[in-house]
Design a protein around this motif. Sequence first.
Motif, mmCIF file in Angstrom:
data_model
loop_
_atom_site.group_PDB
_atom_site.id
_atom_site.type_symbol
_atom_site.label_atom_id
_atom_site.label_comp_id
_atom_site.label_asym_id
_atom_site.label_seq_id
_atom_site.Cartn_x
_atom_site.Cartn_y
_atom_site.Cartn_z
ATOM 1 N N ARG A 1 24.391 -13.702 10.699
ATOM 2 C CA ARG A 1 23.444 -14.569 9.992
ATOM 3 C C ARG A 1 22.807 -15.520 10.993
ATOM 4 O O ARG A 1 23.437 -16.504 11.404
ATOM 5 C CB ARG A 1 24.163 -15.370 8.910
ATOM 6 C CG ARG A 1 24.561 -14.511 7.732
ATOM 7 C CD ARG A 1 24.872 -15.295 6.504
ATOM 8 N NE ARG A 1 23.850 -16.271 6.170
ATOM 9 C CZ ARG A 1 24.025 -17.220 5.255
ATOM 10 N NH1 ARG A 1 25.153 -17.280 4.577
ATOM 11 N NH2 ARG A 1 23.065 -18.080 4.995
ATOM 12 N N ASP B 1 20.516 -17.669 10.547
ATOM 13 C CA ASP B 1 20.277 -19.003 10.004
ATOM 14 C C ASP B 1 21.485 -19.918 10.183
ATOM 15 O O ASP B 1 21.340 -21.131 10.297
ATOM 16 C CB ASP B 1 19.865 -18.933 8.529
ATOM 17 C CG ASP B 1 20.913 -18.266 7.648
ATOM 18 O OD1 ASP B 1 21.547 -17.281 8.103
ATOM 19 O OD2 ASP B 1 21.097 -18.706 6.503
ATOM 20 N N ASP C 1 23.951 -18.927 12.569
ATOM 21 C CA ASP C 1 24.525 -18.505 13.844
ATOM 22 C C ASP C 1 25.989 -18.107 13.630
ATOM 23 O O ASP C 1 26.903 -18.627 14.260
ATOM 24 C CB ASP C 1 24.395 -19.601 14.900
ATOM 25 C CG ASP C 1 24.760 -19.095 16.293
ATOM 26 O OD1 ASP C 1 24.603 -17.882 16.557
ATOM 27 O OD2 ASP C 1 25.218 -19.909 17.118
#
Length: 139
Positions: free
Chosen positions: A12, A14, A16
Amino acid sequence: MNPPLPIQFAYRPDLDLFTARWLTFHTHSTERSEYEAVLRAPEALGTPHWLFDVRRRPTTNADAARWVTTDWLPRAAALVRPAHLRLAFLVAPVRAENLRADDELRAVMEAAYAATDAFALRTFTDEGAAVAWLLGQLA
């Protein structure tokens, strides 16, 4: 040809965050081949924040936990250097109780929870708390 592993990998950007989710119940708590596969997952290389969802796995034993924490985990940490690996295990409540109740297993895990220069490890029964810890929002 090897059968597919019962693990789903995701990254992900967004958050990390790299996630490995074990999708099936298996008779063995720690399959070394599955952990070795994580080290080859390209999704794992982009971040030092790893969440392992092992809620569908049976309870573990001290030997398996010792291998993960003393052999596998230092190799995993080396993959993300110079960053500091943070690994959260998301476990079922019965597994969390097993980690507390088994004296030998508890000793292995307490040693793994000790701060090192290479990695930090924690176990959680709540995914939100695990993610918050991974992102540095919980101590």
